[in-house]
Design a protein around this motif. Structure first.
Motif, PDB file in Angstrom:
ATOM      1  N   TYR A 207       0.857  -1.190   0.000  1.00  0.00           N
ATOM      2  CA  TYR A 207       0.000   0.000   0.000  1.00  0.00           C
ATOM      3  C   TYR A 207       0.887   1.231   0.000  1.00  0.00           C
ATOM      4  N   ARG A 208       0.695   2.113  -0.980  1.00  0.00           N
ATOM      5  CA  ARG A 208       1.442   3.376  -0.998  1.00  0.00           C
ATOM      6  C   ARG A 208       0.439   4.504  -0.884  1.00  0.00           C
ATOM      7  N   SER A 209       0.596   5.326   0.152  1.00  0.00           N
ATOM      8  CA  SER A 209      -0.384   6.384   0.381  1.00  0.00           C
ATOM      9  C   SER A 209      -0.260   7.450  -0.691  1.00  0.00           C
ATOM     10  N   PRO A 210      -1.377   8.106  -1.040  1.00  0.00           N
ATOM     11  CA  PRO A 210      -1.232   9.289  -1.889  1.00  0.00           C
ATOM     12  C   PRO A 210      -0.447  10.341  -1.115  1.00  0.00           C
ATOM     13  N   PRO A 211       0.357  11.182  -1.790  1.00  0.00           N
ATOM     14  CA  PRO A 211       1.173  12.149  -1.039  1.00  0.00           C
ATOM     15  C   PRO A 211       0.308  13.146  -0.284  1.00  0.00           C
ATOM     16  N   ALA A 212       0.728  13.437   0.956  1.00  0.00           N
ATOM     17  CA  ALA A 212       0.033  14.446   1.770  1.00  0.00           C
ATOM     18  C   ALA A 212       1.047  15.524   2.111  1.00  0.00           C
ATOM     19  N   TYR A 213       0.597  16.758   2.288  1.00  0.00           N
ATOM     20  CA  TYR A 213       1.505  17.870   2.560  1.00  0.00           C
ATOM     21  C   TYR A 213       1.461  18.193   4.052  1.00  0.00           C
ATOM     22  N   VAL A 214       2.531  17.833   4.771  1.00  0.00           N
ATOM     23  CA  VAL A 214       2.644  18.122   6.202  1.00  0.00           C
ATOM     24  C   VAL A 214       4.105  18.513   6.471  1.00  0.00           C
ATOM     25  N   PHE A 215       4.363  19.281   7.525  1.00  0.00           N
ATOM     26  CA  PHE A 215       5.728  19.720   7.853  1.00  0.00           C
ATOM     27  C   PHE A 215       6.385  20.422   6.659  1.00  0.00           C
ATOM     28  N   GLY A 216       5.587  21.107   5.856  1.00  0.00           N
ATOM     29  CA  GLY A 216       6.137  21.830   4.717  1.00  0.00           C
ATOM     30  C   GLY A 216       6.728  20.923   3.656  1.00  0.00           C
ATOM     31  N   THR A 217       6.323  19.666   3.641  1.00  0.00           N
ATOM     32  CA  THR A 217       6.894  18.736   2.668  1.00  0.00           C
ATOM     33  C   THR A 217       5.884  17.642   2.337  1.00  0.00           C
ATOM     34  N   LEU A 218       6.219  16.825   1.334  1.00  0.00           N
ATOM     35  CA  LEU A 218       5.310  15.733   0.978  1.00  0.00           C
ATOM     36  C   LEU A 218       5.596  14.510   1.832  1.00  0.00           C
ATOM     37  N   ILE A 219       4.541  13.939   2.374  1.00  0.00           N
ATOM     38  CA  ILE A 219       4.671  12.725   3.187  1.00  0.00           C
ATOM     39  C   ILE A 219       4.179  11.539   2.366  1.00  0.00           C
ATOM     40  N   ASN A 220       5.001  10.510   2.297  1.00  0.00           N
ATOM     41  CA  ASN A 220       4.581   9.252   1.659  1.00  0.00           C
ATOM     42  C   ASN A 220       4.740   8.133   2.674  1.00  0.00           C
ATOM     43  N   ILE A 221       3.730   7.308   2.762  1.00  0.00           N
ATOM     44  CA  ILE A 221       3.817   6.160   3.675  1.00  0.00           C
ATOM     45  C   ILE A 221       3.582   4.897   2.851  1.00  0.00           C
ATOM     46  N   SER A 222       4.456   3.927   3.011  1.00  0.00           N
ATOM     47  CA  SER A 222       4.290   2.634   2.334  1.00  0.00           C
ATOM     48  C   SER A 222       4.182   1.556   3.398  1.00  0.00           C
ATOM     49  N   ILE A 223       3.234   0.659   3.200  1.00  0.00           N
ATOM     50  CA  ILE A 223       3.053  -0.449   4.158  1.00  0.00           C
ATOM     51  C   ILE A 223       2.997  -1.744   3.357  1.00  0.00           C
ATOM     52  N   TRP A 224       3.706  -2.719   3.831  1.00  0.00           N
ATOM     53  CA  TRP A 224       3.732  -4.011   3.127  1.00  0.00           C
ATOM     54  C   TRP A 224       2.999  -5.077   3.946  1.00  0.00           C
ATOM     55  N   GLY A 225       2.221  -5.907   3.224  1.00  0.00           N
ATOM     56  CA  GLY A 225       1.713  -7.136   3.824  1.00  0.00           C
ATOM     57  C   GLY A 225       0.401  -6.995   4.546  1.00  0.00           C
ATOM     58  N   LEU A 226      -0.335  -5.931   4.263  1.00  0.00           N
ATOM     59  CA  LEU A 226      -1.598  -5.710   4.979  1.00  0.00           C
ATOM     60  C   LEU A 226      -2.699  -5.494   3.934  1.00  0.00           C
ATOM     61  N   PRO A 227      -3.937  -5.952   4.215  1.00  0.00           N
ATOM     62  CA  PRO A 227      -5.022  -5.609   3.289  1.00  0.00           C
ATOM     63  C   PRO A 227      -5.092  -4.085   3.112  1.00  0.00           C
ATOM     64  N   GLN A 228      -5.406  -3.648   1.893  1.00  0.00           N
ATOM     65  CA  GLN A 228      -5.361  -2.222   1.555  1.00  0.00           C
ATOM     66  C   GLN A 228      -6.198  -1.353   2.506  1.00  0.00           C
ATOM     67  N   THR A 229      -7.375  -1.825   2.878  1.00  0.00           N
ATOM     68  CA  THR A 229      -8.246  -0.984   3.725  1.00  0.00           C
ATOM     69  C   THR A 229      -7.622  -0.787   5.105  1.00  0.00           C
ATOM     70  N   GLN A 230      -7.013  -1.863   5.635  1.00  0.00           N
ATOM     71  CA  GLN A 230      -6.362  -1.760   6.951  1.00  0.00           C
ATOM     72  C   GLN A 230      -5.161  -0.806   6.883  1.00  0.00           C
ATOM     73  N   ALA A 231      -4.399  -0.929   5.790  1.00  0.00           N
ATOM     74  CA  ALA A 231      -3.226  -0.064   5.618  1.00  0.00           C
ATOM     75  C   ALA A 231      -3.678   1.393   5.514  1.00  0.00           C
ATOM     76  N   GLN A 232      -4.775   1.608   4.802  1.00  0.00           N
ATOM     77  CA  GLN A 232      -5.286   2.973   4.625  1.00  0.00           C
ATOM     78  C   GLN A 232      -5.716   3.568   5.972  1.00  0.00           C
ATOM     79  N   THR A 233      -6.349   2.751   6.803  1.00  0.00           N
ATOM     80  CA  THR A 233      -6.769   3.224   8.129  1.00  0.00           C
ATOM     81  C   THR A 233      -5.542   3.630   8.949  1.00  0.00           C
ATOM     82  N   ALA A 234      -4.496   2.796   8.880  1.00  0.00           N
ATOM     83  CA  ALA A 234      -3.264   3.106   9.640  1.00  0.00           C
ATOM     84  C   ALA A 234      -2.643   4.404   9.138  1.00  0.00           C
ATOM     85  N   VAL A 235      -2.614   4.568   7.819  1.00  0.00           N
ATOM     86  CA  VAL A 235      -2.020   5.785   7.238  1.00  0.00           C
ATOM     87  C   VAL A 235      -2.807   7.022   7.680  1.00  0.00           C
TER      88      VAL A 235
END
Ligand code: AMP
Ligand code: MG
Length: 360
Positions: free
Chosen positions: A37-65
């Motif tokens: 799961y690769r999150s869509p980029p979000a703008y925080v701390f004046g920069t783009l944040i990307n979060i990648s999670i491996w091995g989890l169902p997409q909906t669960q990963a999205q909730t964590a992100v």
């Protein structure tokens, strides 16, 4: 958005694309992309944040992100150095008035300040998050790149004479006080590394063990992707493309400081946002420093301190800060790599001048 912000935005998009390309490239050779799961980029701390999670169902990963992004937005607000309603601005105003500041106003600031105090001492004051007045004077307390000539030398000299240090702060469970009303805190050199540590801890608490939290090239990774190390890109000091890729080992942070990130430009000369607290002027000599360390907070403070230390002193300061893994580029383009990290690095284009150093 002002035209002045466009170069910064293109840099951010560039860094997002770099990480994306590397992760995509890696995914092509390992086809179980539905587990990534690769999150869509979000703008925080004046920069783009990307979060990648491996091995989890997409909906669960999205909730964590979503949870992580919510936490990061809160910390960004709490620690913002110039937004008028931020708790850090409130703390700075209170310290300038020589008043005690109740820690209950924003508990997240207390451990941040305490760890910064220790790291500032270890860096011999080269990482100095108490120089907010100086950072503001150089024009870096705004989103847009500063314009015009550098500040008046006498004003810089007068600010240096006030010698603000984060060790001037006294912290009790109830209050923060200062022995020096010229202390103005700015955690631009520290907050992202500290925050990626917290984000990874939160993911672990949620039972997630394979992830990357990347705040504009300042990242922490844990675990693996499909039983392979995470592969990450280190930005080229020109601000264009990547210098090298690095495969991570276990839980570790990879944090880069570079002059290309933010600067003032006047009459063809660039003035970096990383300031030397000894002179009051931008640090020179090194163009980029990447520190690899289990702690994002330590790596972030160190990456800034080593850039300030410059070509002659960076290895000494690294040793004093307990940094054994680093990639450093100087103004001539020479790339220094610590010998323990060398086997894990792949250069896009072999550097014309590569020096292996032993920091242990
Ligand atoms: P980094 O990209 O982590 O090196 O952080 C750079 C940011 O840290 C700048 O934009 C300033 O907000 C702040 N800063 C600049 N010079 C210093 C310094 N010597 N010590 C601590 N913070 C600094
Ligand atoms: Mg830093």
């Amino acid at each position: 958005m002002s035209s002045a912000q466009l170069p910064k935005l293109s840099l951010l998009i560039n860094s997002f694309l770099i990480l994306t390309l590397i992760l995509i490239g890696f995914s092509i050779t390992h086809c179980k992309t539905n587990l990534l799961y690769r999150s869509p980029p979000a703008y925080v701390f004046g920069t783009l944040i990307n979060i990648s999670i491996w091995g989890l169902p997409q909906t669960q990963a999205q909730t964590a992100v979503n949870r992580i992004l919510q936490d990061l937005h809160t910390l960004h607000h709490d620690w913002h150095p110039w937004q008028t309603n931020s708790p850090l601005v409130n703390l700075n105003t209170t310290l300038a008035n020589n008043q005690p500041w109740p820690t209950a106003h924003c508990p997240s600031l207390v451990p941040l300040i305490q760890q910064a105090q220790t790291l500032s001492i270890h860096s011999q004051g080269l990482f100095n998050p108490a120089i907010g007045h100086l950072i503001k004077l150089w024009g870096f307390h705004q989103d847009e790149p500063p314009q015009g000539p550098p500040p008046d030398p006498l004003t810089i000299k007068n600010l240096l004479a006030t010698q603000p240090q984060i060790s001037d702060l006294e912290i009790t469970p109830q209050h923060i006080r200062t022995r020096n009303p010229n202390v103005q805190l700015d955690f631009g050199a520290f907050a992202k590394g500290y925050a990626v540590d917290l984000a990874i801890e939160t993911l672990k608490d949620m039972g997630i063990h394979h992830a990357i939290v990347n705040a504009g090239g300042n990242l922490k990774a844990m675990g693996q992707k499909d039983q392979q190390p995470w592969l990450i890109g280190i930005r080229h000091p020109s601000g264009q493309g990547i210098l090298a890729s690095l495969s991570t080992q276990g839980a570790e942070s990879v944090i880069t400081s570079g002059h290309y990130e933010r600067y003032r430009e006047y009459q063809g000369q660039r003035y970096s946002h990383i300031l030397d607290p000894r002179t009051g002027y931008p640090a020179t000599g090194l163009t980029s420093v990447t520190v690899i360390h289990p702690s994002g907070a330590i790596a972030d403070a160190a990456s800034t301190a080593l850039i300030v230390a410059g070509p002659k002193e960076w290895q000494n300061i690294a040793r004093q800060m307990g940094i054994t893994q680093a990639i450093v580029v100087d103004e001539t383009g020479t790339v220094f790599v610590s010998k323990n990290i060398h086997p894990r690095i792949h250069f896009q284009t072999p550097p014309p001048n590569l020096v292996i150093v032993d920091l242990s």
